[in-house]
Design an enzyme around this catalytic site. Structure first.
Site, PDB file in Angstrom:
ATOM      1  N   ASP A  26       7.863  29.130  49.315  1.00 10.47           N
ATOM      2  CA  ASP A  26       7.410  30.428  49.809  1.00 10.47           C
ATOM      3  C   ASP A  26       7.654  30.514  51.302  1.00 10.47           C
ATOM      4  O   ASP A  26       7.760  29.502  52.003  1.00 10.47           O
ATOM      5  CB  ASP A  26       5.926  30.648  49.510  1.00 10.47           C
ATOM      6  CG  ASP A  26       5.553  32.126  49.487  1.00 10.47           C
ATOM      7  OD1 ASP A  26       6.467  32.991  49.533  1.00 10.47           O
ATOM      8  OD2 ASP A  26       4.357  32.441  49.427  1.00 10.47           O
ATOM      9  N   GLY A  27       7.748  31.750  51.762  1.00 13.90           N
ATOM     10  CA  GLY A  27       7.894  32.037  53.179  1.00 13.90           C
ATOM     11  C   GLY A  27       6.882  33.086  53.577  1.00 13.90           C
ATOM     12  O   GLY A  27       6.398  33.859  52.742  1.00 13.90           O
ATOM     13  N   GLU A  61      11.759  32.873  53.306  1.00 14.37           N
ATOM     14  CA  GLU A  61      11.911  32.597  51.874  1.00 14.37           C
ATOM     15  C   GLU A  61      13.161  31.743  51.631  1.00 14.37           C
ATOM     16  O   GLU A  61      13.118  30.773  50.871  1.00 14.37           O
ATOM     17  CB  GLU A  61      12.020  33.909  51.078  1.00 14.37           C
ATOM     18  CG  GLU A  61      10.772  34.764  51.098  1.00 14.37           C
ATOM     19  CD  GLU A  61       9.673  34.301  50.172  1.00 14.37           C
ATOM     20  OE1 GLU A  61       9.822  33.275  49.486  1.00 14.37           O
ATOM     21  OE2 GLU A  61       8.631  34.994  50.131  1.00 14.37           O
ATOM     22  N   ASP A  81       8.681  33.366  44.590  1.00 16.57           N
ATOM     23  CA  ASP A  81       8.254  34.748  44.373  1.00 16.57           C
ATOM     24  C   ASP A  81       9.199  35.733  45.064  1.00 16.57           C
ATOM     25  O   ASP A  81       8.922  36.920  45.131  1.00 16.57           O
ATOM     26  CB  ASP A  81       6.800  34.957  44.815  1.00 16.57           C
ATOM     27  CG  ASP A  81       6.563  34.691  46.297  1.00 16.57           C
ATOM     28  OD1 ASP A  81       7.533  34.554  47.065  1.00 16.57           O
ATOM     29  OD2 ASP A  81       5.380  34.629  46.685  1.00 16.57           O
ATOM     30  N   HIS A 137       1.038  36.187  44.648  1.00 16.23           N
ATOM     31  CA  HIS A 137      -0.359  36.641  44.773  1.00 16.23           C
ATOM     32  C   HIS A 137      -0.938  37.050  43.417  1.00 16.23           C
ATOM     33  O   HIS A 137      -1.658  38.038  43.313  1.00 16.23           O
ATOM     34  CB  HIS A 137      -0.463  37.779  45.788  1.00 16.23           C
ATOM     35  CG  HIS A 137       0.185  37.466  47.091  1.00 16.23           C
ATOM     36  ND1 HIS A 137      -0.387  36.636  48.030  1.00 16.23           N
ATOM     37  CD2 HIS A 137       1.399  37.816  47.587  1.00 16.23           C
ATOM     38  CE1 HIS A 137       0.438  36.509  49.062  1.00 16.23           C
ATOM     39  NE2 HIS A 137       1.524  37.207  48.810  1.00 16.23           N
ATOM     40  N   ASP A 147       2.084  29.476  49.375  1.00  8.65           N
ATOM     41  CA  ASP A 147       1.817  30.650  50.207  1.00  8.65           C
ATOM     42  C   ASP A 147       0.850  30.285  51.326  1.00  8.65           C
ATOM     43  O   ASP A 147       1.083  30.626  52.496  1.00  8.65           O
ATOM     44  CB  ASP A 147       1.258  31.795  49.356  1.00  8.65           C
ATOM     45  CG  ASP A 147       0.892  33.001  50.201  1.00  8.65           C
ATOM     46  OD1 ASP A 147       1.812  33.639  50.757  1.00  8.65           O
ATOM     47  OD2 ASP A 147      -0.312  33.299  50.328  1.00  8.65           O
TER      48      ASP A 147
END
Length: 157
Positions: A26-27, A61, A81, A137, A147
């Site tokens: 994740d970023g 990302e 994601d 999320h 995240d």
């Protein structure tokens, strides 16, 4: 009556290489652009995170995946994601970029080429990496974990 919009059929998920370990990526970015953070994790005990002072969310990302692939040998299932990252490999967008000399189909330079180029090279040379999208999320334990790591890396600069 308005015209019916038809979506192109979604390509099938990528074939997961035998023995692939899932790596979650994740970023995050505080502002876009702004300070950025990235993270990857194989588990809650095996992970890495980092940051860039001036970045964008998409850049982080991509960076998360690049760092994960660089750090982990053997077959991988990259779980992200980011539809941008997953679709690039699932739908082979990179093949068109390469054919056009790193230009998009709109004939514009590919954004973040400095990250995409080494990532595409690593993924295509290795041949043992697949990508899978997960909704962000959404309560997915490992996606929420990376995240939080990316957000913390972003904030702790």
């Amino acid at each position: 009556m308005p015209p019916v919009r038809r979506r192109r059929p979604r390509p099938p998920d990528m074939t997961v290489p035998a023995g692939a370990r899932p790596v979650f990526t994740d970023g995050a970015c505080a502002g876009n652009p702004g300070p950025g953070g990235w993270a990857w994790a194989l588990s809650k005990a095996e992970y890495a995170a980092g940051h860039e002072a001036a970045s964008t969310n998409q850049r982080m990302e991509i960076r998360a995946v690049l760092e994960a692939v660089r750090a982990n040998d053997g077959p991988l299932l990259v779980v992200s994601d980011s539809t941008y990252v997953v679709n690039c490999f699932r739908d082979r967008w990179y093949a068109g970029w390469l054919e056009r000399g790193w230009l998009t189909s709109a004939k514009r330079p590919v954004a973040n080429r400095d990250l995409w180029e080494p990532l595409v090279t690593l993924v295509t040379e290795r041949g043992d990496i697949a990508f899978q999208w997960v909704k962000g999320h959404s309560g997915h334990e490992m996606n929420d974990f990376v995240d939080a790591l990316a957000v913390a890396a972003c904030a702790n600069q």
